[in-house]
Design a protein around this motif. Structure first.
Motif, PDB file in Angstrom:
ATOM      1  N   UNK A 103     -37.149 -23.440 -15.517  1.00 16.47           N
ATOM      2  CA  UNK A 103     -36.078 -23.851 -14.616  1.00 16.47           C
ATOM      3  C   UNK A 103     -35.755 -25.312 -14.870  1.00 16.47           C
ATOM      4  N   UNK A 104     -34.463 -25.601 -14.947  1.00 17.98           N
ATOM      5  CA  UNK A 104     -34.017 -26.964 -15.182  1.00 17.98           C
ATOM      6  C   UNK A 104     -32.875 -27.307 -14.242  1.00 17.98           C
ATOM      7  N   UNK A 105     -32.847 -28.546 -13.791  1.00 20.61           N
ATOM      8  CA  UNK A 105     -31.684 -29.072 -13.082  1.00 20.61           C
ATOM      9  C   UNK A 105     -30.687 -29.503 -14.149  1.00 20.61           C
ATOM     10  N   UNK A 106     -29.452 -29.079 -13.987  1.00 18.04           N
ATOM     11  CA  UNK A 106     -28.406 -29.403 -14.945  1.00 18.04           C
ATOM     12  C   UNK A 106     -27.342 -30.217 -14.221  1.00 18.04           C
ATOM     13  N   UNK A 107     -26.962 -31.379 -14.763  1.00 19.81           N
ATOM     14  CA  UNK A 107     -25.919 -32.169 -14.101  1.00 19.81           C
ATOM     15  C   UNK A 107     -24.636 -31.351 -13.937  1.00 19.81           C
ATOM     16  N   UNK A 108     -24.052 -31.430 -12.763  1.00 18.79           N
ATOM     17  CA  UNK A 108     -22.809 -30.712 -12.494  1.00 18.79           C
ATOM     18  C   UNK A 108     -21.648 -31.557 -13.011  1.00 18.79           C
ATOM     19  N   UNK A 153     -22.701 -30.546 -19.112  1.00 21.79           N
ATOM     20  CA  UNK A 153     -24.083 -30.635 -18.622  1.00 21.79           C
ATOM     21  C   UNK A 153     -24.956 -29.510 -19.155  1.00 21.79           C
ATOM     22  N   UNK A 154     -24.479 -28.289 -19.043  1.00 22.14           N
ATOM     23  CA  UNK A 154     -25.236 -27.148 -19.557  1.00 22.14           C
ATOM     24  C   UNK A 154     -25.316 -27.193 -21.072  1.00 22.14           C
ATOM     25  N   UNK A 155     -24.235 -27.588 -21.724  1.00 23.32           N
ATOM     26  CA  UNK A 155     -24.209 -27.608 -23.187  1.00 23.32           C
ATOM     27  C   UNK A 155     -25.279 -28.528 -23.756  1.00 23.32           C
ATOM     28  N   UNK A 156     -25.554 -29.658 -23.116  1.00 24.57           N
ATOM     29  CA  UNK A 156     -26.604 -30.574 -23.589  1.00 24.57           C
ATOM     30  C   UNK A 156     -27.954 -29.879 -23.596  1.00 24.57           C
ATOM     31  N   UNK A 157     -28.232 -29.140 -22.543  1.00 24.64           N
ATOM     32  CA  UNK A 157     -29.503 -28.419 -22.472  1.00 24.64           C
ATOM     33  C   UNK A 157     -29.552 -27.297 -23.498  1.00 24.64           C
ATOM     34  N   UNK A 158     -28.458 -26.558 -23.635  1.00 25.89           N
ATOM     35  CA  UNK A 158     -28.419 -25.478 -24.629  1.00 25.89           C
ATOM     36  C   UNK A 158     -28.575 -26.022 -26.046  1.00 25.89           C
ATOM     37  N   UNK A 159     -28.017 -27.187 -26.321  1.00 25.06           N
ATOM     38  CA  UNK A 159     -28.196 -27.805 -27.636  1.00 25.06           C
ATOM     39  C   UNK A 159     -29.662 -28.124 -27.900  1.00 25.06           C
TER      40      UNK A 159
END
Length: 144
Positions: A73-78, A82-88
């Motif tokens: 589980x991760x907090x993703x900046x809204x 934001x999500x793309x950085x984590x997916x990368x």
């Protein structure tokens, strides 16, 4: 640290999902996140709850089939991207995401929260931590 998700197998018939949620509600168990997948004959409700062990006991006593699986589980900046950085970061670590789902947290309007099921949870977690991402703990999720 990975958290525990509870997966509940439900017959694909009207009322089965509400039977499960009524049982959890009657036992004061709060669902933090929920994803429902279905096939012709059954569905799988995947949940993050505030008290995973109590939920498992209540569901077993209610004749539901449930099991645990580790998820991240991760907090993703809204914000855009934001999500793309984590997916990368997942991509750079060569981590395959089997499935994911999201939820919003109460008063925190600056983040969304993402749940990820991956094949090698500990390795994926270590790789993402090394890239500067901090996974949420079970306690942090319960407090959201």
């Amino acid at each position: 640290m990975s958290i525990k998700q509870i997966s509940v197998f439900l017959e694909n018939k009207p009322g089965k999902l509400s039977d499960m949620t009524a049982l959890l509600a009657a036992n004061n168990i709060d669902i933090r996140a929920l994803s429902l997948a279905e096939t012709k004959d059954f569905g799988i409700a995947r949940m993050i709850v505030d008290d995973i062990y109590e939920a498992a006991a209540v569901l077993r006593d209610g004749d539901f089939i449930a099991n645990f699986s580790p998820v991240l589980a991760f907090a993703v900046p809204d914000e855009p991207g934001g999500l793309n950085k984590l997916l990368n970061a997942f991509n750079a670590a060569k981590v395959n995401i089997e499935y994911m789902y999201a939820f919003l947290g109460g008063a925190d309007t600056k983040h969304a929260y993402m749940i990820f099921r991956v094949s090698h949870t500990q390795d994926a977690e270590a790789a993402l931590v090394a890239k500067g991402f901090d996974p949420l703990t079970q306690e942090e999720i319960a407090a959201i």
